[in-house]
Design an enzyme around this catalytic site. Structure first.
Site, PDB file in Angstrom:
ATOM      1  N   ASP A   1       0.819  -1.209   0.000  1.00 27.21           N
ATOM      2  CA  ASP A   1       0.000   0.000   0.000  1.00 27.21           C
ATOM      3  C   ASP A   1       0.857   1.265   0.000  1.00 27.21           C
ATOM      4  OD1 ASP A   1      -2.381   1.413   0.026  1.00 27.21           O
ATOM      5  OD2 ASP A   1      -2.502   1.462   2.214  1.00 27.21           O
TER       6      ASP A   1
ATOM      7  N   HIS B   1       3.112   3.256  -9.161  1.00 28.53           N
ATOM      8  CA  HIS B   1       2.877   1.824  -9.320  1.00 28.53           C
ATOM      9  C   HIS B   1       4.139   1.109  -9.812  1.00 28.53           C
ATOM     10  CE1 HIS B   1      -1.261   2.173  -8.302  1.00 28.53           C
ATOM     11  NE2 HIS B   1      -1.632   2.825  -9.395  1.00 28.53           N
TER      12      HIS B   1
ATOM     13  N   SER C   1      -6.623  -5.715  -6.108  1.00 26.45           N
ATOM     14  CA  SER C   1      -7.866  -6.133  -5.459  1.00 26.45           C
ATOM     15  C   SER C   1      -9.038  -5.969  -6.416  1.00 26.45           C
ATOM     16  CB  SER C   1      -8.104  -5.301  -4.195  1.00 26.45           C
ATOM     17  OG  SER C   1      -8.479  -3.973  -4.542  1.00 26.45           O
ATOM     18  N   THR C   2     -10.156  -6.566  -6.064  1.00 23.51           N
ATOM     19  CA  THR C   2     -11.364  -6.389  -6.867  1.00 23.51           C
ATOM     20  C   THR C   2     -11.798  -4.923  -6.858  1.00 23.51           C
ATOM     21  OG1 THR C   2     -12.641  -7.066  -4.922  1.00 23.51           O
ATOM     22  CG2 THR C   2     -12.185  -8.749  -6.573  1.00 23.51           C
ATOM     23  N   ASP C   3     -11.554  -4.225  -5.745  1.00 26.13           N
ATOM     24  CA  ASP C   3     -11.894  -2.801  -5.677  1.00 26.13           C
ATOM     25  C   ASP C   3     -11.039  -1.967  -6.631  1.00 26.13           C
ATOM     26  OD1 ASP C   3     -13.821  -3.257  -3.760  1.00 26.13           O
ATOM     27  OD2 ASP C   3     -12.474  -2.857  -2.070  1.00 26.13           O
ATOM     28  N   ASN C   4      -9.787  -2.384  -6.834  1.00 25.40           N
ATOM     29  CA  ASN C   4      -8.902  -1.653  -7.740  1.00 25.40           C
ATOM     30  C   ASN C   4      -9.438  -1.621  -9.173  1.00 25.40           C
ATOM     31  OD1 ASN C   4      -5.877  -2.959  -6.169  1.00 25.40           O
ATOM     32  ND2 ASN C   4      -7.042  -1.106  -5.691  1.00 25.40           N
TER      33      ASN C   4
ATOM     34  N   ARG D   1     -11.161   1.602 -10.571  1.00 25.84           N
ATOM     35  CA  ARG D   1     -10.434   2.864 -10.718  1.00 25.84           C
ATOM     36  C   ARG D   1     -10.594   3.446 -12.117  1.00 25.84           C
ATOM     37  NH1 ARG D   1      -4.722   1.906  -7.405  1.00 25.84           N
ATOM     38  NH2 ARG D   1      -5.662   1.896  -5.321  1.00 25.84           N
TER      39      ARG D   1
ATOM     40  N   SER E   1      -8.313  -4.704   4.365  1.00 26.51           N
ATOM     41  CA  SER E   1      -8.892  -4.382   3.054  1.00 26.51           C
ATOM     42  C   SER E   1      -9.206  -5.648   2.253  1.00 26.51           C
ATOM     43  CB  SER E   1      -7.935  -3.477   2.258  1.00 26.51           C
ATOM     44  OG  SER E   1      -7.787  -2.231   2.912  1.00 26.51           O
TER      45      SER E   1
END
Length: 259
Positions: free
Chosen positions: A33, A50, A78-81, A84, A216
Site C-alpha cells: 500500500d 505503481h 484487489s477487486t476494488d482496484n 479505478r 482491506s
C-alpha cells in the site's frame, strides 16, 4: 565517509544477527500500500508510483530469500482496484503484467521462483487473465525448491469466500445432495479446500505499509491466527530495515492461536 549510511548498515546488520531463525514466519502476506501517495508526494504521475512499487517487489523478495522465508503472498490487485479510472487501470494492469513476467523469468539465490496466482481470473482484462492462466499451468508443473510467491490479482476476500461456498454447493448438487446434507457436513476444512489459496499454508505474518491498519479484504479467512505488522513507510519507500523490524517484532510475540 557517509556516516549516516554507515550507521544504517551497522544497525541493519545488528537486526539481522539478532533474528532467531527458529522464530521466523514461514509464510508472509504483504499489502503493498502507498504507491499512489508516493507518486503524489513526489510530484510524479500515478503510474510512476505503481512502477516504483513493482520494482520494490523484486527487492523485497530478495530480502525474504536471504533471511530464509519460503513463501510470500503479495496483494497486487484487489477487486476494488478494478473500479479505478480507466486510464490508471490500464497502466496498472500493464505494470502488473510486466511484473508477473519478471517474476516468472527471474531467479532468487540461483533458483527459479514458483509463481502462483490467487484470485478470480474471470473479472480481469482478457490479456492479463490469459497470462495468469499460463502461470497457473506452469506452476502446476513446477518442481523446483525455490521461493514460492503467490500473487493476489483480481483478489477480494469476501468474493473468495462466496466463490468457495458456491463451488461447494454446485459440487453437492452434482452429487445429488440436499441442502441439509451440505449443512450436516459443512466444516472449516470444506470451505478452506475451495478457496483460491487451497493447498497453501495460512500466513504467519501479514505486513501492511503506508500506515493504514486494516486488511482491506486481504486473506480474511486465512489470517484468522496471523500476526499483523503495520508500517508507516509507503510501499516504494519500504526498506530492508523496516522488514527486519517486522520480523523482530513477530519473533517477540507469543502466538496463541485463539486461546
Amino acid at each position: 565517509m557517509d556516516y549516516p549510511d554507515l550507521f544504517y548498515r551497522l544497525y541493519e546488520r545488528r537486526l539481522t544477527q539478532g533474528l532467531d531463525a527458529s522464530r521466523l514466519p514461514g509464510h508472509i502476506g504483504v499489502v503493498l500500500d502507498g504507491n499512489r501517495r508516493w507518486a503524489k508526494a513526489a510530484g510524479e504521475p500515478t503510474a510512476r508510483g505503481h512502477q516504483a512499487g513493482a520494482d520494490k517487489i523484486l527487492e523485497f523478495l530478495g530480502w525474504s530469500a536471504e533471511i530464509g522465508i519460503p513463501m510470500v503472498t503479495l496483494y497486487m490487485l484487489s477487486t476494488d482496484n478494478l473500479n479505478r479510472d480507466a486510464s490508471e487501470l490500464r497502466s496498472l494492469v500493464a505494470i502488473i503484467s510486466d511484473t508477473l513476467k519478471r517474476l516468472e523469468e527471474g531467479e532468487i539465490n540461483g533458483r527459479p521462483i514458483k509463481v502462483q496466482p490467487v484470485g478470480s481470473t474471470e473479472i480481469l482484462p482478457a490479456s492479463l487473465s490469459e497470462q495468469i492462466r499460463h502461470l497457473t499451468r506452469r506452476g502446476a508443473q513446477h518442481n523446483e525448491s525455490g521461493m514460492h510467491v503467490n500473487v493476489a490479482v483480481g483478489y477480494g476476500g469476501r468474493q473468495e469466500i462466496v466463490d468457495g461456498v458456491k463451488e461447494l454447493l454446485i459440487e453437492a448438487e452434482e452429487q445429488g445432495q440436499t441442502p441439509g446434507d451440505v449443512a450436516e457436513k459443512l466444516s472449516i476444512e470444506e470451505i478452506s479446500n475451495r478457496l483460491y489459496t487451497r493447498g497453501l499454508p495460512d500466513p504467519d505474518l501479514v505486513i501492511r505499509t503506508s500506515g493504514e491498519q486494516r486488511l482491506s479484504g486481504f486473506l480474511m479467512w486465512q489470517s484468522a491466527y496471523a500476526e499483523f505488522y503495520f508500517c508507516e513507510a509507503l510501499w516504494p519507500d519500504f526498506r530492508r530495515v523496516d522488514f527486519l523490524r517486522a520480523l523482530r517484532d513477530y519473533a517477540s510475540r507469543q502466538r496463541r492461536y485463539g486461546s
